[in-house]
Design a protein around this motif. Structure first.
Motif, PDB file in Angstrom:
ATOM      1  N   LEU A 205       2.844   6.478  10.460  1.00 47.46           N
ATOM      2  CA  LEU A 205       3.910   5.525  10.734  1.00 47.46           C
ATOM      3  C   LEU A 205       3.437   4.355  11.583  1.00 47.46           C
ATOM      4  N   THR A 206       2.369   4.555  12.343  1.00 47.72           N
ATOM      5  CA  THR A 206       1.905   3.494  13.233  1.00 47.72           C
ATOM      6  C   THR A 206       0.705   2.747  12.682  1.00 47.72           C
ATOM      7  N   ARG A 207       0.217   3.115  11.513  1.00 48.87           N
ATOM      8  CA  ARG A 207      -0.942   2.430  10.948  1.00 48.87           C
ATOM      9  C   ARG A 207      -0.539   1.072  10.399  1.00 48.87           C
ATOM     10  N   GLN A 208      -1.327   0.080  10.682  1.00 44.29           N
ATOM     11  CA  GLN A 208      -1.068  -1.259  10.195  1.00 44.29           C
ATOM     12  C   GLN A 208      -1.792  -1.462   8.872  1.00 44.29           C
ATOM     13  N   GLU A 209      -1.404  -2.491   8.143  1.00 48.71           N
ATOM     14  CA  GLU A 209      -2.044  -2.769   6.861  1.00 48.71           C
ATOM     15  C   GLU A 209      -3.541  -3.024   7.033  1.00 48.71           C
ATOM     16  N   GLU A 210      -3.932  -3.585   8.171  1.00 50.41           N
ATOM     17  CA  GLU A 210      -5.344  -3.864   8.401  1.00 50.41           C
ATOM     18  C   GLU A 210      -6.152  -2.583   8.571  1.00 50.41           C
ATOM     19  N   ASP A 211      -5.480  -1.489   8.973  1.00 49.05           N
ATOM     20  CA  ASP A 211      -6.167  -0.212   9.178  1.00 49.05           C
ATOM     21  C   ASP A 211      -6.380   0.557   7.881  1.00 49.05           C
ATOM     22  N   LEU A 212      -5.710   0.164   6.809  1.00 47.94           N
ATOM     23  CA  LEU A 212      -5.781   0.905   5.555  1.00 47.94           C
ATOM     24  C   LEU A 212      -6.933   0.408   4.697  1.00 47.94           C
ATOM     25  N   SER A 213      -7.531   1.315   3.975  1.00 49.42           N
ATOM     26  CA  SER A 213      -8.552   0.909   3.015  1.00 49.42           C
ATOM     27  C   SER A 213      -7.860   0.374   1.760  1.00 49.42           C
ATOM     28  N   GLY A 214      -8.617  -0.217   0.876  1.00 46.37           N
ATOM     29  CA  GLY A 214      -8.050  -0.796  -0.346  1.00 46.37           C
ATOM     30  C   GLY A 214      -7.272   0.199  -1.189  1.00 46.37           C
ATOM     31  N   PRO A 215      -7.863   1.362  -1.514  1.00 46.48           N
ATOM     32  CA  PRO A 215      -7.119   2.327  -2.334  1.00 46.48           C
ATOM     33  C   PRO A 215      -5.877   2.886  -1.631  1.00 46.48           C
ATOM     34  N   GLU A 216      -5.956   3.078  -0.312  1.00 40.53           N
ATOM     35  CA  GLU A 216      -4.785   3.565   0.428  1.00 40.53           C
ATOM     36  C   GLU A 216      -3.662   2.540   0.390  1.00 40.53           C
ATOM     37  N   PHE A 217      -4.026   1.262   0.557  1.00 38.30           N
ATOM     38  CA  PHE A 217      -3.025   0.200   0.537  1.00 38.30           C
ATOM     39  C   PHE A 217      -2.373   0.097  -0.840  1.00 38.30           C
ATOM     40  N   ALA A 218      -3.165   0.158  -1.897  1.00 43.35           N
ATOM     41  CA  ALA A 218      -2.618   0.069  -3.258  1.00 43.35           C
ATOM     42  C   ALA A 218      -1.688   1.247  -3.541  1.00 43.35           C
ATOM     43  N   GLU A 219      -2.068   2.433  -3.063  1.00 41.39           N
ATOM     44  CA  GLU A 219      -1.215   3.606  -3.286  1.00 41.39           C
ATOM     45  C   GLU A 219       0.090   3.473  -2.516  1.00 41.39           C
ATOM     46  N   GLU A 220       0.037   2.933  -1.302  1.00 49.95           N
ATOM     47  CA  GLU A 220       1.255   2.742  -0.521  1.00 49.95           C
ATOM     48  C   GLU A 220       2.161   1.700  -1.163  1.00 49.95           C
ATOM     49  N   GLU A 221       1.560   0.634  -1.670  1.00 50.19           N
ATOM     50  CA  GLU A 221       2.349  -0.401  -2.330  1.00 50.19           C
ATOM     51  C   GLU A 221       3.002   0.129  -3.606  1.00 50.19           C
ATOM     52  N   SER A 222       2.326   0.987  -4.335  1.00 55.26           N
ATOM     53  CA  SER A 222       2.921   1.537  -5.554  1.00 55.26           C
ATOM     54  C   SER A 222       4.040   2.522  -5.225  1.00 55.26           C
ATOM     55  N   ARG A 223       3.945   3.193  -4.077  1.00 52.81           N
ATOM     56  CA  ARG A 223       5.018   4.098  -3.647  1.00 52.81           C
ATOM     57  C   ARG A 223       6.262   3.311  -3.246  1.00 52.81           C
ATOM     58  N   ASP A 224       6.053   2.139  -2.675  1.00 47.15           N
ATOM     59  CA  ASP A 224       7.167   1.286  -2.255  1.00 47.15           C
ATOM     60  C   ASP A 224       7.626   0.505  -3.478  1.00 47.15           C
ATOM     61  N   SER A 225       8.632   1.005  -4.151  1.00 46.02           N
ATOM     62  CA  SER A 225       9.018   0.443  -5.446  1.00 46.02           C
ATOM     63  C   SER A 225      10.025  -0.701  -5.338  1.00 46.02           C
TER      64      SER A 225
END
Length: 53
Positions: free
Chosen positions: A6-26
């Motif tokens: 919950l406290t991780r920022q977008e800058e802390d995420l790797s590319g695949p983690e960010f893409a997976e989070e964006e796909s979860r947020d529909s």
């Protein structure tokens, strides 16, 4: 979901983690919120100038 996620920022995420989070947020609202906001701002601006002279 863990608390540390919950406290991780977008800058802390790797590319695949960010893409997976964006796909979860529909939520994909498109551009209409920006257009409605622009029209609302224009109407309020017009009202201010129309009634204050």
């Amino acid at each position: 979901m863990e608390d540390k996620d919950l406290t991780r920022q977008e800058e802390d995420l790797s590319g695949p983690e960010f893409a997976e989070e964006e796909s979860r947020d529909s939520h994909d609202f498109g551009n209409w919120p920006e257009l409605v906001g622009l029209v609302f701002t224009a109407v309020v601006t017009w009202l201010i100038f129309a009634f204050t002279g």
